[in-house]
Design a protein around this motif. Structure first.
Motif, short mmCIF file in Angstrom:
data_model
loop_
_atom_site.label_atom_id
_atom_site.label_comp_id
_atom_site.label_asym_id
_atom_site.label_seq_id
_atom_site.Cartn_x
_atom_site.Cartn_y
_atom_site.Cartn_z
N PRO A 184 -40.42 16.91 -6.19
CA PRO A 184 -39.15 16.31 -5.77
C PRO A 184 -38.44 17.19 -4.75
N ARG A 185 -37.81 16.57 -3.79
CA ARG A 185 -37.05 17.29 -2.77
C ARG A 185 -35.68 16.63 -2.63
N THR A 186 -34.67 17.43 -2.53
CA THR A 186 -33.33 16.93 -2.29
C THR A 186 -32.80 17.57 -1.03
N SER A 187 -32.31 16.76 -0.12
CA SER A 187 -31.76 17.28 1.12
C SER A 187 -30.34 16.79 1.27
N ALA A 188 -29.50 17.64 1.80
CA ALA A 188 -28.11 17.27 2.03
C ALA A 188 -28.00 16.58 3.38
N THR A 189 -27.35 15.43 3.39
CA THR A 189 -27.14 14.71 4.63
C THR A 189 -25.65 14.62 4.89
N PRO A 190 -25.21 14.87 6.10
CA PRO A 190 -23.77 14.81 6.38
C PRO A 190 -23.28 13.37 6.30
N THR A 191 -22.09 13.21 5.80
CA THR A 191 -21.49 11.88 5.72
C THR A 191 -20.53 11.71 6.88
N SER A 192 -20.15 10.49 7.14
CA SER A 192 -19.25 10.23 8.25
C SER A 192 -17.84 10.73 7.91
N ALA A 193 -17.03 10.94 8.91
CA ALA A 193 -15.68 11.47 8.71
C ALA A 193 -14.73 10.41 8.19
N LYS A 194 -15.14 9.14 8.21
CA LYS A 194 -14.27 8.06 7.75
C LYS A 194 -14.04 8.20 6.25
N THR A 195 -14.64 7.35 5.50
CA THR A 195 -14.55 7.43 4.04
C THR A 195 -15.95 7.60 3.51
#
Length: 109
Positions: A75-86
């Motif tokens: 298993p691999r977990t990667s952090a993905t940036p979220t948008s600045a909105k909500t």
């Protein structure tokens, strides 16, 4: 940041560790365990990363290769940036609009 979960498929490496270098080496042992896959299906299973996998096939692979599920799937977990909105609401899909038709006069009129 949102986490995206994925996995790395290690079947080819585990097979090589056991001295199995051809995809066809798995066809007969899988069939003996009730997992009848075609030559093409076994090839895709070994050379690619499966999106779906029957648990009976996974159990048969673990039995054939004398390994655990954790040896085949990492298993691999990667952090993905979220948008600045909500971050809680997903973005709405892009709206598709029909193109306006252009009606041309018929030749000779």
């Amino acid at each position: 940041m949102a986490n995206k979960t994925g996995y790395v498929w290690h079947l080819r490496r585990v097979m090589a560790d056991r001295g199995m270098f051809q995809t066809t080496d798995l066809i007969a042992p899988l069939a003996e365990r009730g997992a009848k896959l075609s030559r093409e299906q076994v090839y895709r299973l070994v050379t690619g990363t499966p999106e779906r996998l029957n648990l009976a096939v996974l159990a048969a692979l673990c039995d054939i290769l004398d390994c655990s599920v954790g040896d085949l799937i990492e298993p691999r977990t990667s952090a993905t940036p979220t948008s600045a909105k909500t971050s809680s609401s997903p973005e709405p899909p892009e709206r598709l609009r029909p193109r306006r038709a252009r009606i041309l006069p018929e030749p000779g009129q």
